[in-house]
Design a protein around this motif. Sequence first.
Motif, PDB file in Angstrom:
ATOM      1  N   ASP A 124       8.456  15.973 -13.227  1.00 24.91           N
ATOM      2  CA  ASP A 124       7.494  15.593 -14.271  1.00 24.91           C
ATOM      3  C   ASP A 124       7.276  14.082 -14.296  1.00 24.91           C
ATOM      4  N   SER A 125       8.369  13.345 -14.184  1.00 23.36           N
ATOM      5  CA  SER A 125       8.275  11.884 -14.163  1.00 23.36           C
ATOM      6  C   SER A 125       7.532  11.406 -12.920  1.00 23.36           C
ATOM      7  N   LEU A 126       7.793  12.029 -11.790  1.00 32.58           N
ATOM      8  CA  LEU A 126       7.110  11.669 -10.545  1.00 32.58           C
ATOM      9  C   LEU A 126       5.608  11.902 -10.664  1.00 32.58           C
ATOM     10  N   LEU A 127       5.224  13.026 -11.246  1.00 30.68           N
ATOM     11  CA  LEU A 127       3.801  13.323 -11.411  1.00 30.68           C
ATOM     12  C   LEU A 127       3.118  12.285 -12.298  1.00 30.68           C
ATOM     13  N   ARG A 128       3.840  11.827 -13.326  1.00 34.87           N
ATOM     14  CA  ARG A 128       3.266  10.788 -14.188  1.00 34.87           C
ATOM     15  C   ARG A 128       3.077   9.491 -13.414  1.00 34.87           C
ATOM     16  N   GLU A 129       4.046   9.141 -12.581  1.00 33.54           N
ATOM     17  CA  GLU A 129       3.947   7.918 -11.784  1.00 33.54           C
ATOM     18  C   GLU A 129       2.782   8.004 -10.794  1.00 33.54           C
ATOM     19  N   LEU A 130       2.577   9.171 -10.231  1.00 35.42           N
ATOM     20  CA  LEU A 130       1.458   9.352  -9.309  1.00 35.42           C
ATOM     21  C   LEU A 130       0.127   9.255 -10.050  1.00 35.42           C
ATOM     22  N   GLU A 131       0.088   9.854 -11.237  1.00 35.70           N
ATOM     23  CA  GLU A 131      -1.150   9.824 -12.003  1.00 35.70           C
ATOM     24  C   GLU A 131      -1.510   8.402 -12.427  1.00 35.70           C
ATOM     25  N   ILE A 132      -0.494   7.602 -12.778  1.00 34.17           N
ATOM     26  CA  ILE A 132      -0.725   6.205 -13.135  1.00 34.17           C
ATOM     27  C   ILE A 132      -1.426   5.474 -12.001  1.00 34.17           C
ATOM     28  N   ARG A 133      -1.089   5.858 -10.774  1.00 36.00           N
ATOM     29  CA  ARG A 133      -1.655   5.196  -9.588  1.00 36.00           C
ATOM     30  C   ARG A 133      -2.900   5.892  -9.060  1.00 36.00           C
ATOM     31  N   GLU A 145       0.812  -1.217   0.000  1.00 33.02           N
ATOM     32  CA  GLU A 145       0.000   0.000   0.000  1.00 33.02           C
ATOM     33  C   GLU A 145       0.847   1.270   0.000  1.00 33.02           C
ATOM     34  N   ILE A 146       2.163   1.095  -0.146  1.00 36.65           N
ATOM     35  CA  ILE A 146       3.087   2.230  -0.056  1.00 36.65           C
ATOM     36  C   ILE A 146       3.738   2.502  -1.404  1.00 36.65           C
ATOM     37  N   PHE A 147       3.730   3.771  -1.799  1.00 38.27           N
ATOM     38  CA  PHE A 147       4.468   4.232  -2.974  1.00 38.27           C
ATOM     39  C   PHE A 147       5.724   4.936  -2.472  1.00 38.27           C
ATOM     40  N   PHE A 148       6.871   4.638  -3.089  1.00 34.70           N
ATOM     41  CA  PHE A 148       8.157   5.159  -2.621  1.00 34.70           C
ATOM     42  C   PHE A 148       8.981   5.659  -3.793  1.00 34.70           C
ATOM     43  N   VAL A 149       9.585   6.819  -3.639  1.00 38.79           N
ATOM     44  CA  VAL A 149      10.447   7.386  -4.677  1.00 38.79           C
ATOM     45  C   VAL A 149      11.834   7.644  -4.093  1.00 38.79           C
ATOM     46  N   ASP A 150      12.855   7.148  -4.796  1.00 38.06           N
ATOM     47  CA  ASP A 150      14.246   7.235  -4.346  1.00 38.06           C
ATOM     48  C   ASP A 150      15.123   7.436  -5.578  1.00 38.06           C
ATOM     49  N   ASP A 151      16.229   8.135  -5.415  1.00 38.49           N
ATOM     50  CA  ASP A 151      17.097   8.396  -6.567  1.00 38.49           C
ATOM     51  C   ASP A 151      18.069   7.260  -6.858  1.00 38.49           C
ATOM     52  N   HIS A 152      18.217   6.307  -5.920  1.00 36.35           N
ATOM     53  CA  HIS A 152      19.251   5.276  -6.032  1.00 36.35           C
ATOM     54  C   HIS A 152      18.610   3.955  -6.449  1.00 36.35           C
ATOM     55  N   PRO A 153      18.893   3.449  -7.651  1.00 33.42           N
ATOM     56  CA  PRO A 153      18.231   2.222  -8.135  1.00 33.42           C
ATOM     57  C   PRO A 153      18.294   1.036  -7.183  1.00 33.42           C
ATOM     58  N   PRO A 154      19.434   0.739  -6.511  1.00 30.87           N
ATOM     59  CA  PRO A 154      19.424  -0.394  -5.576  1.00 30.87           C
ATOM     60  C   PRO A 154      18.415  -0.230  -4.438  1.00 30.87           C
ATOM     61  N   GLN A 188      11.080  -2.592  -3.667  1.00 31.77           N
ATOM     62  CA  GLN A 188      10.191  -3.435  -4.472  1.00 31.77           C
ATOM     63  C   GLN A 188      10.213  -4.875  -3.982  1.00 31.77           C
ATOM     64  N   ALA A 189      11.381  -5.353  -3.557  1.00 26.54           N
ATOM     65  CA  ALA A 189      11.502  -6.727  -3.079  1.00 26.54           C
ATOM     66  C   ALA A 189      10.663  -6.967  -1.831  1.00 26.54           C
ATOM     67  N   VAL A 190      10.462  -5.914  -1.039  1.00 25.26           N
ATOM     68  CA  VAL A 190       9.652  -6.021   0.173  1.00 25.26           C
ATOM     69  C   VAL A 190       8.162  -5.874  -0.149  1.00 25.26           C
ATOM     70  N   GLY A 191       7.862  -5.277  -1.315  1.00 27.74           N
ATOM     71  CA  GLY A 191       6.465  -5.117  -1.715  1.00 27.74           C
ATOM     72  C   GLY A 191       6.035  -3.698  -2.015  1.00 27.74           C
ATOM     73  N   PHE A 192       6.931  -2.719  -1.749  1.00 25.63           N
ATOM     74  CA  PHE A 192       6.595  -1.331  -2.033  1.00 25.63           C
ATOM     75  C   PHE A 192       6.388  -1.139  -3.541  1.00 25.63           C
ATOM     76  N   GLN A 193       5.533  -0.198  -3.903  1.00 23.07           N
ATOM     77  CA  GLN A 193       5.440   0.270  -5.283  1.00 23.07           C
ATOM     78  C   GLN A 193       6.454   1.408  -5.414  1.00 23.07           C
ATOM     79  N   ALA A 194       7.655   1.077  -5.796  1.00 17.03           N
ATOM     80  CA  ALA A 194       8.773   2.018  -5.770  1.00 17.03           C
ATOM     81  C   ALA A 194       9.251   2.354  -7.166  1.00 17.03           C
ATOM     82  N   VAL A 195       9.668   3.620  -7.343  1.00 16.45           N
ATOM     83  CA  VAL A 195      10.203   4.076  -8.622  1.00 16.45           C
ATOM     84  C   VAL A 195      11.441   4.930  -8.372  1.00 16.45           C
ATOM     85  N   CYS A 196      12.261   5.050  -9.408  1.00 14.65           N
ATOM     86  CA  CYS A 196      13.463   5.878  -9.331  1.00 14.65           C
ATOM     87  C   CYS A 196      13.097   7.325  -9.650  1.00 14.65           C
ATOM     88  N   PHE A 197      13.607   8.245  -8.858  1.00 15.32           N
ATOM     89  CA  PHE A 197      13.320   9.661  -9.066  1.00 15.32           C
ATOM     90  C   PHE A 197      14.115  10.181 -10.247  1.00 15.32           C
TER      91      PHE A 197
END
Length: 207
Positions: free
Chosen positions: A192-201, A164-173, A179-188
């Motif tokens: 503009d990219s962040l807003l698109r990711e939020l809109e997708i959700r 149930e958690i969305f997470f944004v971080d600049d470091h791919p690892p 993501q391995a724990v279950g977060f819906q995580a994306v790279c910052f």
Amino acid sequence: MDRNIRFIYFDLGKVLVDFDVERMCRQMAEVAGTTAEVIHRILYEGGLQRRYELGLVTTQQFYELLCQELGARPDPEKLLEAACDIFSLNVAIVPVVTRLAAMRFPIGVLSNTCEVHWEYIHRRYRGVMELFSVGCASYQCHAMKPDPQIFRYAAELAGCSPEEIFFVDDHPPNVAGAQAVGFQAVCFCGVDSLLRELEIRGIAPLL
């Protein structure tokens, strides 16, 4: 609004704020009467900074151990100020955070950081940091991203399941670890990219 996402975590460094490690080493060296290379070796090659960010040493212990390595006792207040005066706010992301807070969407900060940096940022950028309902710092939970332990701890603080958690971080690892724990995580990759990711959700802050 997608009810599957109940909480959003933001990384601190390189997402909410920028920072300059080289500047930190130069400034600390100037206070300590040594070189930036010596400070970098003690903090990073010697592992002292990592131990501090893991909460394995207190701020006082950090200072004492640094003094032992330096063979000198520089002014502690000036030394810590030199270590902290390295941050600048990412002003582009502030409207996103402000709007989410206005929507009463629960948001938090999830960061690998030490006590003195965490407290300094909360003082300097109080108006922004007060928008976050939860703070999860590595020194507090004795685990650093991408260790699964810090993500599980962050989920407990948020009162949500990892999914149930969305997470944004600049470091791919770190993104992969979340993501391995279950977060819906994306790279910052910018606002503009962040807003698109939020809109997708289904989360669309109107800016």
